[in-house]
Design a protein around this motif. Structure first.
Motif, short mmCIF file in Angstrom:
data_model
loop_
_atom_site.label_atom_id
_atom_site.label_comp_id
_atom_site.label_asym_id
_atom_site.label_seq_id
_atom_site.Cartn_x
_atom_site.Cartn_y
_atom_site.Cartn_z
N ALA A 1 61.90 87.34 25.79
CA ALA A 1 62.85 88.26 26.44
C ALA A 1 64.28 87.95 26.01
O ALA A 1 65.11 88.86 25.84
CB ALA A 1 62.71 88.17 27.95
N ALA A 2 64.58 86.66 25.84
CA ALA A 2 65.93 86.29 25.42
C ALA A 2 66.22 86.81 24.02
O ALA A 2 67.31 87.34 23.75
CB ALA A 2 66.09 84.77 25.47
N PHE A 3 65.26 86.67 23.13
CA PHE A 3 65.47 87.17 21.77
C PHE A 3 65.58 88.69 21.75
O PHE A 3 66.36 89.27 20.99
CB PHE A 3 64.34 86.71 20.86
N ASP A 4 64.80 89.35 22.61
CA ASP A 4 64.93 90.81 22.71
C ASP A 4 66.33 91.19 23.22
O ASP A 4 66.91 92.18 22.77
CB ASP A 4 63.86 91.37 23.65
N ALA A 5 66.84 90.41 24.17
CA ALA A 5 68.18 90.69 24.69
C ALA A 5 69.24 90.49 23.61
O ALA A 5 70.21 91.26 23.51
CB ALA A 5 68.48 89.80 25.89
N ILE A 6 69.06 89.45 22.79
CA ILE A 6 70.00 89.22 21.69
C ILE A 6 69.98 90.40 20.74
O ILE A 6 71.03 90.93 20.32
CB ILE A 6 69.67 87.91 20.96
N ALA A 7 68.76 90.84 20.37
CA ALA A 7 68.66 91.97 19.45
C ALA A 7 69.24 93.24 20.06
O ALA A 7 69.93 94.02 19.40
CB ALA A 7 67.20 92.18 19.05
N GLY A 8 68.98 93.47 21.35
CA GLY A 8 69.51 94.67 22.01
C GLY A 8 71.01 94.66 22.07
O GLY A 8 71.66 95.70 21.83
N ALA A 9 71.61 93.51 22.40
CA ALA A 9 73.07 93.42 22.45
C ALA A 9 73.68 93.65 21.07
O ALA A 9 74.71 94.33 20.92
CB ALA A 9 73.50 92.06 23.00
#
Length: 384
Positions: free
Chosen positions: A225-233
């Motif tokens: 989820a953290a990596f997804d958040a990084i990619a989304g940001a």
């Protein structure tokens, strides 16, 4: 009534000619007019007129070549010479001394007030002693007054035209300065938007990246989820920057709408997913606001949340919108250790918050909370 285009073109071309050339042509024309009675008539016995008449006719007109450089001297020479015309016995009758009239016109148009007043006084006295009949003196006086009045009218017209040109030039300079100021304001606005977008996205990415290694070992799902958040940001920042740079290009670019107050709940959720828990609350009845203030409200909250993620070390934060009768109150608070600085002495982000509020006619303050530990950013934006 506007003058015909042909007249305007001829006037413009005439003004472009060298003054000495124009005055030379005028002197030649006046000389021909003064010589005309001598050349077209003869004495009663068929003999030509006395040479003195020819000399006076030429000498009284030739100084007009220098009429713009020495108006009064040109007039005096032409006047004195023309008055000596009758010294010879055999000369033709001259109907009008055109050189003297042009000299009067030039003095009236170009000379200072004191010189003009002196000329009028000398003319009035001279008419009392002018040789000839009263009718001759009256006609001469009327011609001189008419030439003087024409010269003053021409001077007034030139002064008016010069004033209009100066005003047009001043307005053009003001327009250029305003365009430069508008460009500077636009550059400052773009710089603030770039700062807000990048600082917010990078802050969220850094927080998630720092938590990623720990989550990988203890909670792989959380790490994902953290990596997804990084990619989304990162994607969101790239999209906003792409739209912003697109409007700077000469060709048309897609114009997506700017973020507004309606996007604040999503912003709070995005930050809450990547950092401290963020709550969002609204008090009062929401009402339409100007587009510029709606964007400013979003950017103010975005910058305040970015500062919380980067500097506050907070675990909880809150965004509260209070709709009042004539304004929108924005409060962003956290429970962190705070930055210890208040507007306007804060960093670029806090200064940007103040400038965005001021651009909408509002105010902004920032500083440590008085009721609890933490930091608080408040902004008041007018609704009208």
């Amino acid at each position: 009534m506007p003058e015909p285009p042909l007249v305007t073109v001829l006037r413009r071309r005439a003004r472009a000619l060298p003054p000495l050339l124009v005055d030379g042509a005028l002197a030649l024309l006046i000389t021909g007019a003064q010589l005309w009675p001598l050349l077209t008539t003869r004495q009663a016995d068929g003999l030509p007129w006395d040479w003195w008449g020819y000399a006076v006719a030429v000498t009284a007109s030739a100084p007009l070549v220098w009429r713009r450089r020495a108006p009064l001297t040109t007039l005096m020479v032409s006047l004195v010479v023309s008055l000596s015309y009758d010294l010879a016995d055999h000369v033709a009758e001259q109907p009008v001394w055109y050189g003297t009239l042009v000299g009067y016109y030039t003095v009236a148009a170009l000379s200072p007030r004191r010189t003009r007043m002196l000329l009028l006084g000398c003319t009035a006295v001279g008419m009392l002693f002018l040789p000839g009949s009263a009718d001759t003196a009256l006609r001469s006086s009327m011609l001189l007054v008419a030439a003087y009045a024409t010269g003053r009218a021409a001077a007034g017209s030139r002064a008016h035209a010069a004033a209009l040109e100066e005003r047009a030039a001043r307005l053009e300079r003001e327009r250029e300065l305003e365009a430069e100021r508008a460009a500077e304001r636009e550059r400052a606005r773009i710089a603030r938007d770039m700062h807000d977008i990048l600082a917010h996205a990078v802050s969220l990415m850094v927080v998630q990246a720092e938590a990623g290694p720990v989550a990988v070992r203890k909670d792989p799902a959380r790490a994902e989820a953290a990596f997804d958040a990084i990619a989304g940001a990162g994607r969101d920042a790239m999209e906003q920057i792409r739209r912003m740079l697109g409007v700077l290009k000469e060709q048309e670019a897609p114009r997506a709408p700017q973020p507004t107050i309606d996007d604040l709940p999503g912003l709070a959720a995005q930050v809450s997913a990547a950092g401290p828990e963020v709550t969002f609350a609204v008090t009062g009845e929401p009402r339409p606001v100007p587009a510029g203030c709606a964007v400013a409200a979003y950017r103010i909250v975005q910058e305040a949340l970015t500062n919380i993620v980067k500097h506050a070390g907070a675990t909880r934060a809150g965004v509260r919108l209070t709709w009042e009768d004539d304004s929108l109150m924005i409060d962003v608070m956290d429970d962190g250790h705070g930055g210890g600085r208040a507007l306007p002495s804060g960093g670029h982000g806090l200064i940007g918050i103040r400038e965005r509020a001021a651009a909408c006619g509002g105010t902004a303050t920032a500083g440590p909370r008085q009721d609890a530990p933490g930091f608080r950013v408040s902004a008041r934006l007018p609704l009208s």
